[in-house]
Write an enzyme that holds these catalytic residues in place. Structure first.
Site, PDB file in Angstrom:
ATOM      1  CD1 TRP A   1       0.938  -0.385   2.980  1.00  0.00           C
ATOM      2  CD2 TRP A   1      -0.475   1.252   3.524  1.00  0.00           C
ATOM      3  NE1 TRP A   1       1.326   0.110   4.202  1.00  0.00           N
ATOM      4  CE2 TRP A   1       0.473   1.117   4.564  1.00  0.00           C
ATOM      5  CE3 TRP A   1      -1.478   2.217   3.654  1.00  0.00           C
ATOM      6  CZ2 TRP A   1       0.473   1.923   5.705  1.00  0.00           C
ATOM      7  CZ3 TRP A   1      -1.475   3.013   4.798  1.00  0.00           C
ATOM      8  CH2 TRP A   1      -0.509   2.867   5.804  1.00  0.00           C
TER       9      TRP A   1
ATOM     10  CD  GLU B   1       2.955  -4.150   9.098  1.00  0.00           C
ATOM     11  OE1 GLU B   1       4.084  -4.510   9.449  1.00  0.00           O
ATOM     12  OE2 GLU B   1       2.551  -4.195   7.916  1.00  0.00           O
TER      13      GLU B   1
HETATM   14  C1  BGC Z   1       5.185  -1.259   7.505  1.00  0.00           C
HETATM   15  C2  BGC Z   1       4.125  -1.400   6.445  1.00  0.00           C
HETATM   16  C3  BGC Z   1       4.759  -1.220   5.078  1.00  0.00           C
HETATM   17  C4  BGC Z   1       5.908  -2.191   4.898  1.00  0.00           C
HETATM   18  C5  BGC Z   1       6.646  -1.986   3.597  1.00  0.00           C
HETATM   19  C6  BGC Z   1       6.301  -2.237   7.234  1.00  0.00           C
HETATM   20  O1  BGC Z   1       7.323  -2.025   8.159  1.00  0.00           O
HETATM   21  O2  BGC Z   1       4.658  -1.511   8.780  1.00  0.00           O
HETATM   22  O3  BGC Z   1       3.128  -0.427   6.640  1.00  0.00           O
HETATM   23  O4  BGC Z   1       3.818  -1.424   4.094  1.00  0.00           O
HETATM   24  O5  BGC Z   1       6.834  -1.981   5.947  1.00  0.00           O
HETATM   25  O6  BGC Z   1       7.213  -0.728   3.529  1.00  0.00           O
END
Ligand code: BGC
Length: 783
Positions: A364, A494
Site C-alpha cells: 500500500w 502493525e
Molecule cells: C510497515 C508497512 C509497510 C511495509 C513496507 C512495514 O514495516 O509496517 O506499513 O507497508 O513496511 O514498507
C-alpha cells in the site's frame, strides 16, 4: 534514533564519497544504486570487493521467482506462494589484471579516491589512483548510467591509465550469473536465499565483442536474457579470449599497456525478460546491443541529462538555506524516479530496485505514500501505477473467494505479479484497508487530472470491485445500535493486529463506499454502455450501490468521549501501556526483540494509524481533534516503520507543533542517506521517500485538495529560508515559491487557475502571471 553526521559529503545535487569507506561498502551499494524503472543496479564496484561478497545485485522490475510458502502449521486460505524479485546476472563485472596482479581495493594502496553520483546528470563516477602490491600505479576513471531512454540498457565507461609502468594488461569482462547470496535471517524484512536449481542456464554466447546468457526461471516461467557488448580503444594491439562455464561467460582483452597511454573500454549491457512464451535469443541480444552501440557513452550521457532535465523541471523541490535537507530531498525524488515501473504492468517496490529487502514486493506504500508525488508532477506515471492495480484484478478476485468473499476483489497486501505473498496474515492479508487505500488513490488521481477515460475504463472497476468487499466482511452490529462494524482486521499500525473496528479502516472504508456510489452513478450517467458492460462483467446487482451507501451511512467510528480521541480500535484503550522507560535503546525496533503477542497486547504503535486517517480525510476533522489525537498517539508510537515520521510531521505542523514537524521532517528527508533505520544496506525506503514530498507540500506548504480547488497555507520551518516547487493540476502548471513573509504563485503554463492561500481566493488568469500573498497563521486559515 539519532541524527548522525552525514558520512557522504553534503552537496545540493550530488552524493560524494570523498574517500573509500570499506565499512559502508554495502550501504553505499544501495545509496549509489542506479535505475530506470525496469533495471535496478546496485552501486557495487565492477571488480567486486571481496570482504563484502553479498553487496551486489541487479534487479528487473516485475521479474521474480515463485516458491511455495512453507508453513509449519498451515490453515485454509493461507497465501500459497511467495514471489521474490530475482537478482539477475551481473553484467557489469570487470576484472583488471596488471601482469599477474589483480586490481582490487581489498589489496594494494589507495592513493586517491572519489565516488560521485550526480543527480542532475544521472551519472555515477569513480576516480581513483591505486598502487598494486608490486608497485604499479594505475589511474582509473569509470562512469556508469542506467539509461532512462533505452529501457533495456545500461552502459559503463572505463578509462585506465598506467601511470608508471608498462605491462601486459588483461581486462576480463563477464556476464556472471553466480551471484553470492547471504544466509537466511530472522528479520522478516530481509529476503531469503534463492533456490539456484530453479534457474537453468539455457544458452550462452561469447564471440566477437559480445557475450550473452539465456536463463529459464522454472518456478515463474520467466526467460531472462543478459548480454554485453564491448568497445575497446588502446594504443597497442589487443587479443581476445573467451571463457564459458556453467554460470558465466567472459571475454578477456589482452594488451600491452604503455606508461601514460590511456586504455578505454565501453561496456553496453542489456537485460530482457519475457514470460509470454516468446523466447529471447542470443542473436536478439547481440543485435539490440549492436544497435545501441551505434551511440557512444557520451551520447547516452547527453540523453540521460535531457531526460533528467525534464524530470527536474517538473519535479524539483528547492529548499533554500539548508543543503543537508536539500540533498536528502533531491536524493529521495531521484530514487523514486529510478524505481517506478513504467507502462502499467509493474509498480514500485518498498525498496525500489535498489535491494532485495521485502523481496521486491509492492505494498500500500505505493498509493498512500508515493503516488501523490507522481500525481502532482508526472500524472501519466501515476496513472501507470493504478493501471497496474487494474491488471491484477483477476488475482484479487480469486483471492477474495479464498477468503469467502463472494463478490468483489481483495488486493494483495504484498505481491509482484498479483498473487498474495504475505505469509504472516495478521500483518498481511488482514490489512484489508489496502482496498480503500487504492480507491482513495484513484479518486485523487481523477480529481487532480480530470482523466475520465481512466475512470470509465479502469478506475471504476477497481473502485467498485474493491468496495464490494466491505459489505462481505462487515456487518450491522445489533450490540452497537446496528452500526456497520468491521471485525478482525489489522490497520496500518502493525504493532496491533486482528482487532475489531480499526478506526482507520472504518474511516477509509466509509469514504470508499461513498466514492463507489458516486463513481457508479457517474458511469451510468456519462457512459451508460460502459456501466452496463461493467455490471454484466462483474455480476453487479442493481441494489448493490444502495447497500454500499447504507453501510457507509451506518459506519461505526470508535470514539472516546472522556479522552476526546478516536480509539485506534475497540480494544486499544483497554490495553496496558508499553513500558518505554525500561525498554533499552537497542531493543528497537520492537519487532526484532519481542514476540508479536507481547507487542499486540500493549498500547504501542509501530506507525501512524489514527493520525494517518485524520490526514487523509482531513476536512472531516477540526484542528483541535487532530491535536488531541496527536497528543495521545504520538508518545505511544515507536516509528519503527519508516512510514510513520512523515505523517507525524504533517499533522504536527497543522496543529502548530512546529519544532516536532521539523524534527520529523529531518528524519524523513535523510532516512536513507544517514541510514537512520540501520537497514538501508538492504535497499532504500521508497514510501518514506515519497513521504518527504508529502511533508513539504502537504505539511509545510499545507496543500489540500478540496473539491476542485487547491488550498495552501505555507509555513517555513526553522532552518530553511524558503522553498519552491511546481505542481501539475489538470492542464495547468503552478509554481509556488515561499519565504518567511510571503508566497508567490505563478501560473507557469496552462489554463487559468483559482486557488486558495490561507483561505483567500486567488485567480491566476494567464500563463506567466504571478500573485504574491502574505503568510498567515496556520491554524486560523485551515479549512
Ligand atoms: C510497515 C508497512 C509497510 C511495509 C513496507 C512495514 O514495516 O509496517 O506499513 O507497508 O513496511 O514498507
Amino acid at each position: 534514533m539519532q541524527q548522525q553526521q552525514p558520512k557522504l559529503q553534503v552537496h545540493p545535487w550530488e552524493l560524494v564519497e570523498p574517500e573509500f569507506q570499506p565499512q559502508d561498502y554495502n550501504l553505499n551499494a544501495t545509496l549509489f544504486a542506479l535505475g530506470n524503472g525496469f533495471i535496478g543496479l546496485r552501486g557495487a564496484f565492477e571488480e567486486g570487493y571481496e570482504p563484502e561478497p553479498f553487496a551486489d545485485g541487479c534487479y528487473l522490475n516485475g521479474v521474480y521467482a515463485s516458491e511455495p510458502i512453507t508453513y509449519g502449521e498451515s490453515a485454509y486460505g493461507y497465501a500459497k506462494n511467495n514471489q521474490r524479485m530475482l537478482s539477475v546476472p551481473n553484467g557489469k563485472a570487470l576484472q583488471i589484471w596488471l601482469d599477474g596482479e589483480r586490481f582490487s581495493l581489498a589489496e594494494g594502496t589507495l592513493l586517491d579516491y572519489e565516488r560521485r553520483l550526480d543527480m542532475a546528470s544521472g551519472l555515477l563516477h569513480r576516480k581513483l589512483r591505486w598502487r598494486s602490491p608490486q608497485g604499479k600505479t594505475l589511474e582509473l576513471h569509470s562512469r556508469r548510467l542506467v539509461s532512462l531512454t533505452e529501457k533495456h540498457l545500461y552502459a559503463l565507461d572505463f578509462r585506465l591509465i598506467p601511470l608508471d609502468f608498462d605491462a601486459e594488461v588483461r581486462l576480463v569482462s563477464s556476464v556472471d550469473a553466480g551471484l553470492a547470496q547471504a544466509e537466511k535471517s530472522d528479520d522478516p524484512r530481509l529476503a531469503s536465499p534463492i533456490d539456484s536449481s530453479d534457474i537453468q542456464l539455457q544458452k550462452t554466447l561469447a564471440e566477437g565483442d559480445s557475450l550473452a546468457l539465456i536463463q529459464k526461471v522454472h518456478s515463474s516461467g520467466f526467460t531472462l536474457g543478459t548480454g554485453a557488448l564491448h568497445r575497446v580503444e588502446c594504443a597497442s594491439d589487443c587479443t581476445r579470449r573467451y571463457f564459458v562455464d556453467d554460470c558465466r561467460v567472459s571475454v578477456e582483452y589482452r594488451l600491452a599497456a604503455q606508461r601514460g597511454k590511456p586504455i578505454q573500454l565501453t561496456k553496453y549491457v542489456a537485460h530482457f525478460a519475457s514470460r509470454d512464451g516468446s523466447a529471447i535469443s542470443t542473436t536478439q541480444l547481440s543485435d539490440y546491443l549492436e544497435r545501441c552501440s551505434g551511440k557512444h557513452f557520451e551520447d547516452y550521457a547527453a540523453l540521460q541529462r535531457r531526460a533528467l532535465d525534464e524530470f527536474w523541471a517538473g519535479s524539483d523541490l528547492e529548499l533554500r538555506g539548508n543543503d543537508t535537507l536539500q540533498q536528502g530531498m533531491r536524493f529521495n525524488l531521484f530514487h523514486l524516479f529510478q524505481s517506478l515501473g513504467r507502462g502499467g504492468r509493474t509498480n514500485i517496490a518498498a525498496k525500489g530496485l535498489s535491494g532485495d529487502g521485502y523481496e521486491g514486493h509492492y505494498f500500500w506504500d505505493t498509493e498512500i505514500y508515493i503516488l501523490p508525488f507522481f500525481l502532482y508532477t508526472q500524472p501519466q506515471l501515476a496513472r501507470g501505477l493504478l493501471e497496474y492495480r487494474h491488471s491484477i484484478l483477476d488475482a484479487a478476485r480469486s483471492r477474495a473467494r479464498e477468503l469467502a468473499v463472494k463478490k468483489g476483489a481483495l488486493f494483495p497486501w504484498r505481491t509482484i505479479g498479483g498473487e498474495e505473498c504475505s505469509a504472516y496474515y495478521p500483518a498481511g492479508t488482514a490489512q484489508f484497508h489496502i482496498n480503500a487505500d487504492i480507491a482513495y488513490a484513484v479518486r485523487q488521481y481523477c480529481s487532480v487530472t480530470g482523466d475520465t477515460d481512466f475512470l470509465r475504463d479502469k478506475g471504476a472497476e477497481i473502485v467498485i470491485e474493491g468496495a464490494r468487499l466491505w459489505l462481505e466482511i462487515g456487518h450491522y452490529n445489533p450490540r452497537r445500535n446496528n452500526q456497520f462494524c468491521i471485525n478482525e482486521v489489522t490497520g496500518p499500525d502493525e504493532y496491533t493486529a486482528l482487532v475489531d473496528n480499526n478506526f482507520y479502516t472504518n474511516l477509509m472504508a466509509r469514504a470508499h463506499l461513498y466514492y463507489a456510489c458516486e463513481v457508479y452513478e457517474w458511469l451510468q450517467a456519462q457512459a451508460p454502455q460502459a456501466a452496463a458492460a461493467l455490471a454484466q462483467r462483474i455480476g453487479l446487482d442493481a441494489d448493490e450501490p444502495a447497500a454500499w451507501r447504507r453501510a457507509a451511512d451506518a459506519m461505526y467510528l470508535p470514539q472516546d468521549e472522556t479522552l476526546g480521541i478516536y480509539p485506534q480500535d475497540d480494544s486499544f484503550l483497554g490495553k496496558p501501556e508499553w513500558d518505554f522507560e525500561n525498554t533499552p535503546a537497542d531493543h528497537y525496533p520492537l519487532l526484532l526483540n519481542y514476540h508479536p503477542l507481547v507487542i499486540y497486547r500493549h498500547q504501542v504503535c509501530k506507525q501512524a494509524d489514527v493520525i494517518l486517517g485524520l490526514f487523509l480525510q482531513s476536512p472531516e476533522f477540526t484542528v483541535e481533534q487532530k491535536r488531541r489525537n496527536f497528543d495521545y498517539y504520538e508518545p505511544r508510537t515507536t516509528h519503527d516503520s519508516t512510514l510513520s515520521a512523515c505523517i507525524h510531521s504533517i499533522i504536527a505542523n497543522e496543529v502548530g507543533y512546529h519544532e516536532k514537524a521539523l524534527s520529523y521532517f529531518q528524519q524523513v528527508a535523510r532516512m536513507d542517506l544517514d541510514n537512520l533505520h540501520n537497514n538501508t544496506q538492504h535497499g532504500i525506503h521508497t514510501a518514506c521517500m515519497g513521504g518527504t514530498w508529502l511533508c513539504l507540500v502537504q505539511g509545510f506548504a499545507g496543500m489540500r485538495l478540496h473539491g476542485d480547488t487547491l488550498h495552501f497555507n505555507p509555513t517555513i520551518p526553522d532552518g530553511l529560508q524558503g522553498y519552491r516547487f511546481r505542481l501539475q493540476f489538470r492542464e495547468s502548471i503552478l509554481e509556488l515559491d515561499a519565504d518567511r513573509e510571503s508566497t508567490r504563485y505563478t501560473l507557469v503554463s496552462g489554463a487559468p487557475l483559482t486557488l486558495r492561500h490561507a483561505g483567500e481566493s486567488l485567480l491566476l488568469s494567464q500563463p506567466g502571471q504571478s500573485l504574491t500573498a502574505q503568510q498567515a497563521n496556520v491554524q486560523e486559515a485551515l479549512v
